[in-house]
Design a protein around this motif. Sequence first.
Motif, PDB file in Angstrom:
ATOM      1  N   ASP A 118       0.984  -0.545   0.096  1.00 18.92           N
ATOM      2  CA  ASP A 118      -0.150  -0.110   0.440  1.00 18.92           C
ATOM      3  C   ASP A 118       0.794   1.437  -0.336  1.00 18.92           C
ATOM      4  N   PHE A 119       0.281   2.257  -0.950  1.00 17.78           N
ATOM      5  CA  PHE A 119       1.437   3.789  -1.035  1.00 17.78           C
ATOM      6  C   PHE A 119       1.510   4.366   0.086  1.00 17.78           C
ATOM      7  N   ASP A 120       0.593   4.120   0.768  1.00 18.73           N
ATOM      8  CA  ASP A 120       0.691   4.984   2.176  1.00 18.73           C
ATOM      9  C   ASP A 120       1.435   4.188   2.948  1.00 18.73           C
ATOM     10  N   ARG A 121       1.268   3.538   3.300  1.00 17.39           N
ATOM     11  CA  ARG A 121       2.453   2.238   4.013  1.00 17.39           C
ATOM     12  C   ARG A 121       3.931   2.710   3.821  1.00 17.39           C
ATOM     13  N   TYR A 122       3.815   2.076   1.988  1.00 15.91           N
ATOM     14  CA  TYR A 122       5.031   1.970   2.180  1.00 15.91           C
ATOM     15  C   TYR A 122       5.906   3.926   1.826  1.00 15.91           C
ATOM     16  N   SER A 123       5.081   4.400   2.484  1.00 16.18           N
ATOM     17  CA  SER A 123       5.582   6.221   2.094  1.00 16.18           C
ATOM     18  C   SER A 123       6.488   5.875   3.529  1.00 16.18           C
ATOM     19  N   THR A 124       5.283   6.166   4.758  1.00 15.65           N
ATOM     20  CA  THR A 124       5.480   6.000   6.065  1.00 15.65           C
ATOM     21  C   THR A 124       7.257   5.346   6.389  1.00 15.65           C
ATOM     22  N   GLU A 125       6.911   3.887   5.908  1.00 15.37           N
ATOM     23  CA  GLU A 125       8.132   3.329   6.244  1.00 15.37           C
ATOM     24  C   GLU A 125       9.270   3.679   5.745  1.00 15.37           C
ATOM     25  N   HIS A 126       9.112   4.146   4.157  1.00 16.67           N
ATOM     26  CA  HIS A 126       9.848   4.046   3.423  1.00 16.67           C
ATOM     27  C   HIS A 126      10.818   5.241   4.152  1.00 16.67           C
ATOM     28  N   VAL A 127      10.477   6.767   4.102  1.00 14.84           N
ATOM     29  CA  VAL A 127      10.902   7.899   5.062  1.00 14.84           C
ATOM     30  C   VAL A 127      11.411   7.608   6.243  1.00 14.84           C
ATOM     31  N   GLY A 128      10.835   6.858   7.216  1.00 16.62           N
ATOM     32  CA  GLY A 128      10.707   6.924   8.278  1.00 16.62           C
ATOM     33  C   GLY A 128      11.850   6.114   8.723  1.00 16.62           C
ATOM     34  N   ASP A 129      12.030   5.371   8.099  1.00 17.17           N
ATOM     35  CA  ASP A 129      13.204   3.739   8.390  1.00 17.17           C
ATOM     36  C   ASP A 129      14.440   3.878   7.909  1.00 17.17           C
ATOM     37  N   HIS A 130      13.828   3.562   6.109  1.00 14.76           N
ATOM     38  CA  HIS A 130      15.456   3.653   5.169  1.00 14.76           C
ATOM     39  C   HIS A 130      15.959   5.003   5.471  1.00 14.76           C
ATOM     40  N   HIS A 131      14.683   6.499   4.630  1.00 10.90           N
ATOM     41  CA  HIS A 131      15.480   7.472   5.339  1.00 10.90           C
ATOM     42  C   HIS A 131      16.320   8.472   6.233  1.00 10.90           C
ATOM     43  N   ALA A 132      16.611   7.827   7.007  1.00  9.80           N
ATOM     44  CA  ALA A 132      16.406   8.457   8.151  1.00  9.80           C
ATOM     45  C   ALA A 132      17.715   7.301   9.094  1.00  9.80           C
ATOM     46  N   LEU A 133      17.704   8.231  10.401  1.00  4.85           N
ATOM     47  CA  LEU A 133      18.927   7.331  11.057  1.00  4.85           C
ATOM     48  C   LEU A 133      18.946   6.069  11.270  1.00  4.85           C
ATOM     49  N   HIS A 134      18.101   5.189  10.775  1.00 10.20           N
ATOM     50  CA  HIS A 134      17.641   3.792  11.304  1.00 10.20           C
ATOM     51  C   HIS A 134      18.119   3.112   9.473  1.00 10.20           C
ATOM     52  N   HIS A 135      18.500   3.933   8.883  1.00 11.63           N
ATOM     53  CA  HIS A 135      19.355   3.057   7.585  1.00 11.63           C
ATOM     54  C   HIS A 135      20.278   2.313   7.760  1.00 11.63           C
ATOM     55  N   MET A 136      20.135   0.958   6.983  1.00  9.34           N
ATOM     56  CA  MET A 136      20.597  -0.264   7.400  1.00  9.34           C
ATOM     57  C   MET A 136      21.336  -0.565   8.403  1.00  9.34           C
ATOM     58  N   THR A 137      20.243  -0.681   9.233  1.00 11.05           N
ATOM     59  CA  THR A 137      20.019  -1.035  10.740  1.00 11.05           C
ATOM     60  C   THR A 137      18.811  -1.904  10.700  1.00 11.05           C
ATOM     61  N   THR A 138      18.564  -2.779  12.309  1.00 10.07           N
ATOM     62  CA  THR A 138      17.919  -3.860  11.827  1.00 10.07           C
ATOM     63  C   THR A 138      16.654  -3.145  11.718  1.00 10.07           C
ATOM     64  N   ARG A 139      16.378  -1.964  11.873  1.00 10.95           N
ATOM     65  CA  ARG A 139      14.728  -1.645  12.198  1.00 10.95           C
ATOM     66  C   ARG A 139      14.604  -0.971  10.415  1.00 10.95           C
ATOM     67  N   ASP A 140      15.689  -1.179   9.498  1.00 14.70           N
ATOM     68  CA  ASP A 140      15.615  -0.718   8.179  1.00 14.70           C
ATOM     69  C   ASP A 140      14.866  -1.997   7.696  1.00 14.70           C
ATOM     70  N   PRO A 141      13.336  -1.982   6.712  1.00 12.54           N
ATOM     71  CA  PRO A 141      13.403  -2.526   5.846  1.00 12.54           C
ATOM     72  C   PRO A 141      14.212  -4.085   5.291  1.00 12.54           C
ATOM     73  N   THR A 142      14.865  -2.741   4.564  1.00 15.94           N
ATOM     74  CA  THR A 142      16.006  -3.543   3.466  1.00 15.94           C
ATOM     75  C   THR A 142      16.770  -4.658   4.661  1.00 15.94           C
ATOM     76  N   VAL A 143      16.959  -4.221   5.346  1.00 19.38           N
ATOM     77  CA  VAL A 143      17.735  -5.151   5.940  1.00 19.38           C
ATOM     78  C   VAL A 143      17.527  -6.558   6.949  1.00 19.38           C
ATOM     79  N   GLN A 144      15.716  -5.841   6.942  1.00 20.75           N
ATOM     80  CA  GLN A 144      15.489  -7.288   7.728  1.00 20.75           C
ATOM     81  C   GLN A 144      14.957  -7.923   6.079  1.00 20.75           C
TER      82      GLN A 144
END
Length: 405
Positions: free
Chosen positions: A135-161
């Motif tokens: 879903d677009f809204d969910r993706y936007s929230t997770e992408h900007v909040g977890d991927h483009h933030a201090l959590h980038h490439m941490t265990t909170r980042d969906p990419t790492v998961q």
Amino acid sequence: MSEVNAPRTVTAAGPGEPDPVRESMQVLPRVFAAPLTLLTGRPYAGQRPVRHTPTRHLVNALVSCVLGLALSATALAAGGPLLVLLVPGWAATLHAARNLRMMIYHQCAHQNMWRKRKPDVLVGRLIAAALMIQDFDRYSTEHVGDHHALHHMTTRDPTVQAFLVTLKLRPGMSRGRMWRRVLGVCVSPWFHARFLVARVRSYYTYAPPAWRVGTTLAYVLLAAVVTVLGLWVPVLVAWVLPMTLFFQISNVFRLCVKHSFPQPHQVPRRGREYFASLTNAIFVGERAPSPALPAARRYAAWARWWFRMLFVHFPTRYLVLTGDTVVHDYHHRYPMSREWASYLFAREEDHRRGAPGWSPYHEVWGLVPAIDHVLDSLRTADPEEFAPERLAEVNHRALFMAFED
């Protein structure tokens, strides 16, 4: 093996320096300049920028989709030798879907497509419904909040998961073992079935109620029309197959080149230099043969070069590293850049200016070396930091969609 394919490490030209691999191709007639820039992802020194618009990218993707479906329909209707048209048909359809997902949907999530919230959100939601992705809204929230933030490439980042849970890769694994797991999931029916179910669930779980109802009615109506017209075989072959099996295989390879894992010595985990170190450009191609070679060797070298460019590197660029993914490092430095639609030249211009305020750009030439680089970074990452049990909250319904930015 060409020298550009031999390295398995990220390389960096000096600030503003032209790339020797791309410059070697200037021995070819000027008519090849623009196509080679699109293919490789790298302009040559002094090349005049070609400006694109967001709307043009959207139109190109839609035209590619129509062309792909038309080729596949023609192949199925004619049969016989013309069945070979299924290959370019599938390729064009997949290329369209990848550009819609990787570039258009992505920019809409940043509300950077046209920089107008309503059209950006509308197009993003339409793409999510058409491709049946998160879903677009969910993706936007997770992408900007977890991927483009201090959590980038941490265990909170969906990419790492996705690496740790979906591909089951771990620090300390050998590169060969990781490759076997990556290739194994690509041919695993169980993986593809789970992936498809996860895509449907990630859309229907979070999409607004009106969009869920509208999407369902649209698909029911489409299924009814297809049934009445007896078109299930063409639809399954021309659309469903590239949108499931091929789309998901492309996802896997794209995941494996997105970002490298931070190393234990990289502290503190903040600042522009640190975040820039986790993303590099991936250029496609290899050094052109030297004009100084003896005639016989030169002809053989050029034959091999053209073969690899057309049948190895072009499919890589067209089906996996589509759109602006070759210069994803530019996006992570300037996620809201107004120049994103002219991504190749925007990144090159920033590189030639010395990347002011940032560390120098880095790049890898070739898909396989780029995957090797990411897998090697995971192999040497901290096993305690990237242990699966450290994953606090894993969104399993949307996890498969973490394969992309």
